[in-house]
Design an enzyme around this catalytic site. Structure first.
Site, PDB file in Angstrom:
ATOM      1  N   LYS A   1       0.818  -1.211   0.000  1.00 51.88           N
ATOM      2  CA  LYS A   1       0.000   0.000   0.000  1.00 51.88           C
ATOM      3  C   LYS A   1       0.853   1.262   0.000  1.00 51.88           C
ATOM      4  O   LYS A   1       0.355   2.347  -0.301  1.00 51.88           O
ATOM      5  CB  LYS A   1      -0.958  -0.008   1.184  1.00 51.88           C
ATOM      6  CG  LYS A   1      -2.050  -1.071   1.047  1.00 51.88           C
ATOM      7  CD  LYS A   1      -3.123  -0.940   2.130  1.00 51.88           C
ATOM      8  CE  LYS A   1      -4.308  -1.854   1.862  1.00 51.88           C
ATOM      9  NZ  LYS A   1      -3.999  -3.280   2.099  1.00 51.88           N
TER      10      LYS A   1
HETATM   11  C1  LIG Z   1      -4.602  -4.353   1.435  1.00 51.75           C
HETATM   12  C2  LIG Z   1      -3.888  -5.649   1.425  1.00 51.75           C
HETATM   13  C3  LIG Z   1      -4.236  -6.697   0.545  1.00 51.75           C
HETATM   14  C4  LIG Z   1      -5.424  -6.600  -0.383  1.00 51.75           C
HETATM   15  O1  LIG Z   1      -5.188  -5.736  -1.465  1.00 51.75           O
HETATM   16  P1  LIG Z   1      -6.432  -5.217  -2.347  1.00 51.75           P
HETATM   17  O2  LIG Z   1      -5.866  -4.196  -3.250  1.00 51.75           O
HETATM   18  O3  LIG Z   1      -7.431  -4.654  -1.373  1.00 51.75           O
HETATM   19  O4  LIG Z   1      -6.976  -6.408  -3.070  1.00 51.75           O
HETATM   20  C5  LIG Z   1      -3.477  -7.861   0.552  1.00 51.75           C
HETATM   21  N1  LIG Z   1      -2.448  -8.006   1.400  1.00 51.75           N
HETATM   22  C6  LIG Z   1      -2.079  -7.037   2.265  1.00 51.75           C
HETATM   23  C7  LIG Z   1      -0.943  -7.289   3.183  1.00 51.75           C
HETATM   24  C8  LIG Z   1      -2.778  -5.825   2.303  1.00 51.75           C
HETATM   25  O5  LIG Z   1      -2.401  -4.868   3.172  1.00 51.75           O
END
Ligand SMILES: *Cc1c(COP(=O)(O)O)cnc(C)c1O
Length: 434
Positions: A107
């Site tokens: 993220k």
């Molecule tokens: C947010 C997140 C996901 C999911 O990603 P999306 O874009 O919502 O599908 C998977 N793994 C981790 C560690 C995350 O923080």
């Protein structure tokens, strides 16, 4: 390039407006009005480009008439300033480590780019931007670290007391500067409800310039395409021409960005969407019926999503044609027991410690290979560092997790968080008086 609402293609706004609004009033999501095709000369020579050079080429294809070239270049260089290596596990299996950013999760790509874009537009002495975020763990850290020190911005993070991991809490509560954390005596849903009410409150909107930083913001989606192109470049250097990507999915923003990259010309053989028990999309691809469910809690809790918010973007990219979509996207679900087995399996086979989300993407590659006998190079995305989820691992494996330096630095700092109950009056008064 303008951006339309997935609910109404005639509603078009500038990139700046799409970024600050996050969501159109009709509750659709913003999408680029055309999907630009990257020139063959770029794709054919991609192995010669660095991550930031790739990021600039891709961002420029989408945003060149919105942000001048030099500014855009500076912006992507600041946003994508950490590695995303495709680490080989064997001859044709790679783990794409997306956790080398400040919050140790993928993220960071989205949050850093979004914060830089907002900071860029705020340069000309506009009113202070107040970012409100509710988090169950990973989003808050990425947003906090993304906006840390960005002039003219202030971030308020609400997180559920006692329900985030120690490292996540440190990332939320020890930064200071323009970041403040509120520990809510309730659940993540309570936090989200407070934020939603704040956005709907007239007095707060008059007094402050409020914005959300959630994963549906188009400025979080765009930078997530960069690492797909960059992964392909890395594999091309090793002689591969085609790639299968396996993506651990919750809100489907990450895989949505991969599919956008594919539509812009990235050669991908297959995408695999890997979910936990929150399997709305795998069920949809099996039955043709899209039916959301309340989320259930799992070991891979950043993927505990029953109504994936970015799914409408993916349907839009495929012009609502499920048949074409199913040729490109396969989906599998895995239980918590399987997740744990996956973690142990990668550790045994490859001496590699994967977080539970990453383990699910690995399991999906194994299953895909069993079912299809496909031997193409496969890249599974590692979305977070294992140290963020210490409770999931058997003790022996937990003791092998290497703690990154940035985490050790945080651990010496004092926690600063204000405590609030779940009532909106209390939150509103806090915002007005702090
Ligand atoms: C947010 C997140 C996901 C999911 O990603 P999306 O874009 O919502 O599908 C998977 N793994 C981790 C560690 C995350 O923080």
């Amino acid at each position: 390039m303008q951006f339309y609402s997935t609910n109404n293609k005639d509603l078009r706004v500038s990139f700046k407006e799409a970024v600050f609004n996050s969501m159109p009033l009709d509750k659709g999501l913003y999408m680029p009005e055309v999907i630009p095709q990257l020139p063959a000369s770029f794709i054919d020579n991609i192995e010669k480009y660095s991550l930031t050079e790739i990021a600039y080429e891709v961002a420029s294809a989408l945003l060149k008439d919105e942000i001048p070239a030099d500014d855009l270049k500076a912006l992507v260089e600041e946003a994508a300033n950490f590695d995303a290596p495709a680490v080989p596990l064997d001859d044709n299996t790679f783990v794409l480590e997306l956790f080398h950013g400040p919050s140790l999760a993928f993220k960071d790509f989205g949050a850093r780019f979004m914060s830089r874009v907002m900071g860029y537009y705020l340069k000309d002495g506009e009113q202070l931007l107040d970012v409100l975020v509710a988090t169950s763990g990973d989003t808050g850290g990425a947003v906090a670290l993304g906006f840390l020190g960005v002039p003219n911005t202030r971030v308020t993070i609400l997180y559920p007391k006692g329900k985030v991991s120690p490292i996540q809490e440190q990332q939320l509560t020890t930064l200071g500067q323009n970041i403040r954390a509120i520990e809510v005596d309730g659940t993540f849903d309570d936090c989200q409800a407070l934020v939603k009410q704040a956005f709907a409150d007239e007095e707060l909107n008059q007094k402050f310039r409020l914005t959300s930083a959630n994963s549906i913001n188009i400025s979080r989606l765009i930078p997530q395409t960069f690492y797909y192109f960059n992964a392909y470049a890395q594999l091309k250097r090793k002689g591969f021409k085609e790639v299968v990507f396996s993506v651990p999915s919750g809100n489907f923003g990450n895989i949505g960005a991969g599919l956008l990259a594919y539509k812009m010309g990235l050669p991908v053989k297959q995408f695999i969407a890997a979910t936990n028990a929150n399997d709305t999309v795998p069920r949809f691809l099996e039955t043709g019926v899209y039916e959301t469910k309340p989320s259930v809690q799992t070991y891979s809790n950043a993927m505990d999503v029953g109504a994936p918010s970015n799914w409408v973007r993916i349907m839009d990219l495929f012009k609502q044609d499920t048949k074409v979509l199913k040729e490109v996207v396969t989906a599998y679900r895995f239980t918590d027991e399987e997740t744990l087995e996956g973690i142990k399996d990668i550790a045994e086979k490859y001496d590699y410690i994967a977080c539970p989300h990453t383990a699910i993407a690995y399991l999906a590659v194994e299953k895909f290979r069993q079912q299809t006998e496909d031997e193409s190079a496969a890249v599974f995305l590692s979305t977070a560092h294992a140290c963020k989820f210490p409770d999931i691992f058997p003790p022996l494996l937990a003791s092998k997790i290497e703690i990154p330096l940035s985490v050790e630095e945080l651990s010496g700092r004092t926690k600063q968080a204000d405590e609030l109950k779940t009532d909106f009056a209390g939150f509103k008064s806090y915002l007005l008086h702090h």
